[in-house]
Design an enzyme around this catalytic site. Structure first.
Site, short mmCIF file in Angstrom:
data_model
loop_
_atom_site.label_atom_id
_atom_site.label_comp_id
_atom_site.label_asym_id
_atom_site.label_seq_id
_atom_site.Cartn_x
_atom_site.Cartn_y
_atom_site.Cartn_z
N HIS A 294 41.13 45.44 25.84
CA HIS A 294 41.65 44.77 27.05
C HIS A 294 40.80 45.07 28.27
CE1 HIS A 294 43.96 48.11 28.97
NE2 HIS A 294 44.02 47.29 29.99
N LEU B 139 45.70 54.41 35.30
CA LEU B 139 45.82 53.31 34.34
C LEU B 139 45.23 53.74 33.00
CD1 LEU B 139 44.75 50.39 36.69
CD2 LEU B 139 47.06 50.90 35.85
N SER B 140 45.61 53.03 31.93
CA SER B 140 45.08 53.42 30.61
C SER B 140 43.55 53.34 30.64
CB SER B 140 45.67 52.55 29.51
OG SER B 140 45.35 51.19 29.72
N GLU B 141 42.99 52.37 31.39
CA GLU B 141 41.54 52.32 31.56
C GLU B 141 41.13 51.85 32.96
OE1 GLU B 141 42.70 50.87 28.64
OE2 GLU B 141 41.77 52.08 27.06
N THR B 142 40.06 52.43 33.46
CA THR B 142 39.38 51.99 34.69
C THR B 142 37.94 51.75 34.29
OG1 THR B 142 40.84 53.30 36.09
CG2 THR B 142 38.70 52.69 37.03
#
Lengths: 293, 293
Positions: free
Chosen positions: B82, B50-53
């Site tokens: 986000h 994912l773009s961020e964890t």
């Protein structure tokens, strides 16, 4: 209609979480397939952002254990290797089966035979593995962007995905290769090739390989551990060496991406003189829970 | 040591699953932070893809509710929009809090103030929003790859990530833009710009915008719904329009990627004449369970 379905995210070709290739698996076996539209399945797979998200449905063919639908973030696939192994692992977990030795998976490319070893390794027999020559001028273009020599003529392998298999002098040269991905995407698209499987033999081994899989045309520079790529490689090796007996090929992959995938393959001689191509490995459940759809 | 930790995957800037921007959130508040190395956290974020964890830890600063660490597949970030909203939603779920109206998030960029509206919208006050001119010859380069005119001088916004904000004539022209991503990556890298925020005003609205966020240099052509991008845009609009009163800016984003994100922003006049930049939205929990580490 809001649905809450069982969800697993499985790491494939490893026993150690985060060292393999993940697949998200959603258990839809207790609902009617018509409750989820193709558009919904695609939206879910686009959102997970994994190379593949799969959906287990009730089988529609006699003798099959489940029907599998496989989606990338962009499209549905008829078959794929690591999602098949991860989905089988998930099926065993969802259904609580502990003793199954073989299963049949129904999917868009047909029925795929799976075996489960006593240690839990899951293997599938490739539904197809066709091999073709590549013109020398195209090979020359790939030589330029890979910046590394091949030790036998690269071939085109259609195993569902279409791979160029390119054999380097040894495992180390394969591991260290730094291809030009932007140019690779352009050439792959130009010839309708899905991507490149780079492989090099481990010194002193009988048939152990380091492998890498590049699919920049699909927006994925390097796939961590690749089941269909392993089938492409062993079919290529059979073409190259004409093994007359069943041959084991052990593959490691993903080191450059901090993964440590292990793929256990077999080129299996059949009674009729033909060969079957089998790929398998371990799988471990990393995320377990439910998904709200 | 094997750990099983609570896991949520939250969809941000939407109430409808799969229409927003996902973030994976792992609850580490009941373990000691030293149990997980930076390398492990990075490996997990690389694997989720994912773009961020994010990882919620016990706070180390008095008055903070939790400490958040944010990872992309490649590196740790000091702050991100986000993931902050999604992680706050997850914190409320993990801790069973139903009545909190404000929270303080400790993260590498400092303390971030969060508010939760009675309808459940989560908003954060930007920890920074600095604006700079861009030389005309650089603007010309961006004009060429965006293939669309700007209606005011694009500026460089440092909101943690560094964005070029480029305002088009209207929402439709923004939505329909088809930039040259390969060239964009080259130019972004050349000048050290993170990516481009494209935005166009909705006809007849006071301050409603369609927005898109491009980060091809990071391997993401288009981000579905972007919190830091919304801060960059409203800081840019304040610079452009010199609003003297608190101004609401509603942003839609993600339509070209089959998402329907909604970002509710506020340029808030403070008593001292300065302005605060606030971004917020809904969030919905899509995957809930646990992760084996």
């Amino acid at each position: 209609m809001a649905l809450k379905l069982p969800f697993l995210q499985v790491d494939v070709f490893t026993n150690t979480p985060f060292k393999g290739n993940p697949v998200a698996v959603i258990n839809c076996m207790n609902i009617d397939e018509s409750l989820l539209s193709d558009k919904q399945l695609q939206a879910i797979a686009n959102w997970t952002n994994l190379s593949e998200t799969t959906f287990l449905f009730k089988p529609t063919t006699d003798g099959c254990d489940y029907k599998l639908r496989i989606f990338t973030p962009m499209c549905e696939l008829p078959f794929a290797g690591h999602p098949t192994i991860g989905s089988c692992k998930a099926f065993l977990q969802f259904t609580g089966q502990k003793t199954a030795k073989s299963l049949k998976q129904e999917c868009k490319s047909g029925i795929v035979n799976l075996t489960i070893s006593s240690e839990g390794k899951i293997s599938f027999k490739a539904p197809r593995a066709d091999i073709e020559e590549i013109p020398q001028d195209v090979i020359n273009e790939y030589r330029k962007i890979l910046q590394i020599d091949c030790v036998a003529a690269p071939k085109l392998l259609d195993v569902g995905p279409i791979w160029v298999v390119y054999l380097t002098s040894d495992a180390e040269s394969c591991y260290n290769a730094n291809p030009d991905f932007a140019q690779m995407a352009i050439i792959n698209n130009k010839y309708g090739h899905g991507g490149i499987i780079l492989a090099g033999k481990k010194p002193g081994s009988s048939q152990d390989y380091e492998m890498r899989a590049f699919v920049p045309a699909d927006g994925v520079q390097e796939d961590p551990v690749c089941g269909s790529g392993s089938i492409a490689l062993i079919r290529y090796l059979q073409d190259l060496h004409n093994f007359t007996e069943t041959t084991e090929v052990n593959i490691t992959q993903g080191g450059r991406l901090t993964r440590q995938g292990e793929i256990f393959c077999q080129i299996k001689g059949n009674a009729d003189g033909a060969f079957s191509y089998i790929s398998g490995g371990n799988a471990t459940i990393v995320i377990e829970g439910s998904i709200n759809i």
